[in-house]
Design an enzyme around this catalytic site. Structure first.
Site, PDB file in Angstrom:
ATOM      1  N   ASN A   1      60.662  21.304  -2.439  1.00 19.44           N
ATOM      2  CA  ASN A   1      60.536  19.918  -1.980  1.00 19.44           C
ATOM      3  C   ASN A   1      61.680  19.011  -2.464  1.00 19.44           C
ATOM      4  O   ASN A   1      61.862  17.907  -1.931  1.00 19.44           O
ATOM      5  CB  ASN A   1      59.189  19.315  -2.394  1.00 19.44           C
ATOM      6  CG  ASN A   1      58.018  19.831  -1.574  1.00 19.44           C
ATOM      7  OD1 ASN A   1      56.876  19.870  -2.035  1.00 19.44           O
ATOM      8  ND2 ASN A   1      58.269  20.237  -0.339  1.00 19.44           N
TER       9      ASN A   1
ATOM     10  N   ASP B   1      48.950  19.862   3.337  1.00 17.55           N
ATOM     11  CA  ASP B   1      50.023  19.716   4.324  1.00 17.55           C
ATOM     12  C   ASP B   1      49.639  18.756   5.457  1.00 17.55           C
ATOM     13  O   ASP B   1      48.469  18.692   5.841  1.00 17.55           O
ATOM     14  CB  ASP B   1      50.362  21.096   4.901  1.00 17.55           C
ATOM     15  CG  ASP B   1      51.668  21.080   5.669  1.00 17.55           C
ATOM     16  OD1 ASP B   1      52.487  20.162   5.451  1.00 17.55           O
ATOM     17  OD2 ASP B   1      51.875  21.980   6.495  1.00 17.55           O
TER      18      ASP B   1
HETATM   19  C1  FPP Z   1      53.125  18.249   2.489  1.00 15.02           C
HETATM   20  O1  FPP Z   1      53.042  17.447   3.656  1.00 15.02           O
HETATM   21  C2  FPP Z   1      52.852  17.423   1.311  1.00 15.02           C
HETATM   22  C3  FPP Z   1      53.674  17.280   0.216  1.00 15.02           C
HETATM   23  C4  FPP Z   1      54.968  17.985   0.128  1.00 15.02           C
HETATM   24  C5  FPP Z   1      53.350  16.367  -0.890  1.00 15.02           C
HETATM   25  C6  FPP Z   1      51.897  16.331  -1.271  1.00 15.02           C
HETATM   26  C7  FPP Z   1      51.736  15.254  -2.256  1.00 15.02           C
HETATM   27  C8  FPP Z   1      50.689  14.421  -2.327  1.00 15.02           C
HETATM   28  C9  FPP Z   1      49.476  14.497  -1.464  1.00 15.02           C
HETATM   29  C10 FPP Z   1      50.700  13.348  -3.359  1.00 15.02           C
HETATM   30  C11 FPP Z   1      50.596  13.968  -4.735  1.00 15.02           C
HETATM   31  C12 FPP Z   1      49.682  13.261  -5.579  1.00 15.02           C
HETATM   32  C13 FPP Z   1      48.461  13.658  -5.951  1.00 15.02           C
HETATM   33  C14 FPP Z   1      47.682  12.744  -6.754  1.00 15.02           C
HETATM   34  C15 FPP Z   1      47.853  14.956  -5.606  1.00 15.02           C
HETATM   35  P1  FPP Z   1      54.349  17.205   4.521  1.00 15.02           P
HETATM   36  O2  FPP Z   1      55.058  16.023   4.018  1.00 15.02           O
HETATM   37  O3  FPP Z   1      55.190  18.449   4.550  1.00 15.02           O
HETATM   38  O4  FPP Z   1      53.715  16.920   5.927  1.00 15.02           O
HETATM   39  P2  FPP Z   1      54.361  17.285   7.339  1.00 15.02           P
HETATM   40  O5  FPP Z   1      54.291  18.785   7.461  1.00 15.02           O
HETATM   41  O6  FPP Z   1      53.461  16.593   8.298  1.00 15.02           O
HETATM   42  O7  FPP Z   1      55.764  16.762   7.356  1.00 15.02           O
END
Ligand code: FPP
Length: 247
Positions: free
Chosen positions: A78, A30
């Site tokens: 998501n 996250d």
């Molecule tokens: C949460 O952060 C993250 C996600 C919903 C996506 C995670 C995906 C990746 C790291 C890429 C996937 C690929 C691989 C190779 C593992 P957020 O967007 O909710 O962050 P925020 O809380 O700051 O908005």
């Protein structure tokens, strides 16, 4: 030992450097969006940076002898995000898998996918099949990638699969039910890490995290590194796991 009416136990203060790492680490990756915004960049840049962090952390887990690493890459919730962000996350995953296919043999990494992957693009499904097939030859760290995954969805599907199974055991035990989950055959996580400052499970491994030790940090996922993982492991070693028992 002095009688303690509340049953509280003192925690061990320091982690032993010689202690084996947790067998299974699970991570909610996250903070990508905030990491990017703070730099005046689009959220998608944060996800790309998050994928790089995942690579580093997976390599480190392999090097220190972690057997299973489970990461939350894309949840059933998501899909509510803007379409361009959804497609960017799935493209990053696609790129990662295409590259992973060429390095898995060198690294002996195994991969499994938890979640309903049948709704993903045919290219992504093909890459998932290829990485899973290749994995059968390797014996290194097992990465479980949660894609279109939700803990409640997993439990509901397991219940339906049990009901539909003509060979299902009549006595439905904890262990018997676990075999219908996507995580079938994988031991429960020992340590569950959530960077990004939030302290919730967000529908991640609801069944499997029953006795996981939790580690929360304000560090945003793209800034998470080997030292931070060491800190999480040290915190884990300082815990006393009782599984509901008294000692
Ligand atoms: C949460 O952060 C993250 C996600 C919903 C996506 C995670 C995906 C990746 C790291 C890429 C996937 C690929 C691989 C190779 C593992 P957020 O967007 O909710 O962050 P925020 O809380 O700051 O908005």
């Amino acid at each position: 030992m002095k009688f303690n009416p509340f049953g509280w136990r003192k925690r061990r203060k320091t982690a032993s450097v010689d202690a084996p790492p947790p067998r299974h680490i699970a991570i909610i990756m996250d903070g990508n969006g905030r990491w990017a915004r703070r730099r005046g960049m689009p959220r998608t840049t944060g996800h790309a940076a998050g994928a790089e962090t995942f690579r580093r952390v997976a390599t480190y887990c392999k090097n220190i002898g972690v057997e299973y690493l489970t990461v939350y890459a894309f949840s059933t919730e998501n899909w509510k995000r803007p379409a361009d962000e959804v497609s960017s996350i799935l493209q990053i995953l696609e790129k990662y898998l295409a590259e992973a296919i060429s390095t898995m043999e060198r690294d002996r990494v195994k991969m499994r996918f938890f979640g309903d992957t049948t709704v993903l693009s045919s290219k992504l499904q093909q890459l998932i099949r290829e990485t899973e097939e290749l994995s059968t030859q390797f014996d290194g760290v097992q990465v479980n990638m949660c894609v279109n995954y939700g803990g409640r969805d997993e439990i509901l599907r397991a219940a339906q699969a049990y009901r539909a199974d003509p060979d299902a055991p009549t006595l439905l035990t904890d262990a018997a039910f676990s075999r219908y989950l996507w995580s079938s055959g994988v031991p429960d996580p020992d340590l569950l890490i959530r960077p990004g400052g939030e302290m919730r499970l967000s529908n991640f491994l609801l069944w499997q995290a029953a006795y996981a030790e939790f580690y929360f940090t304000d560090t945003l996922w793209p800034d998470f590194d080997e030292r931070e993982l060491d800190r999480a492991i040290a915190a884990y070693h300082a815990r006393e796991r009782r599984y509901g028992d008294v000692n």
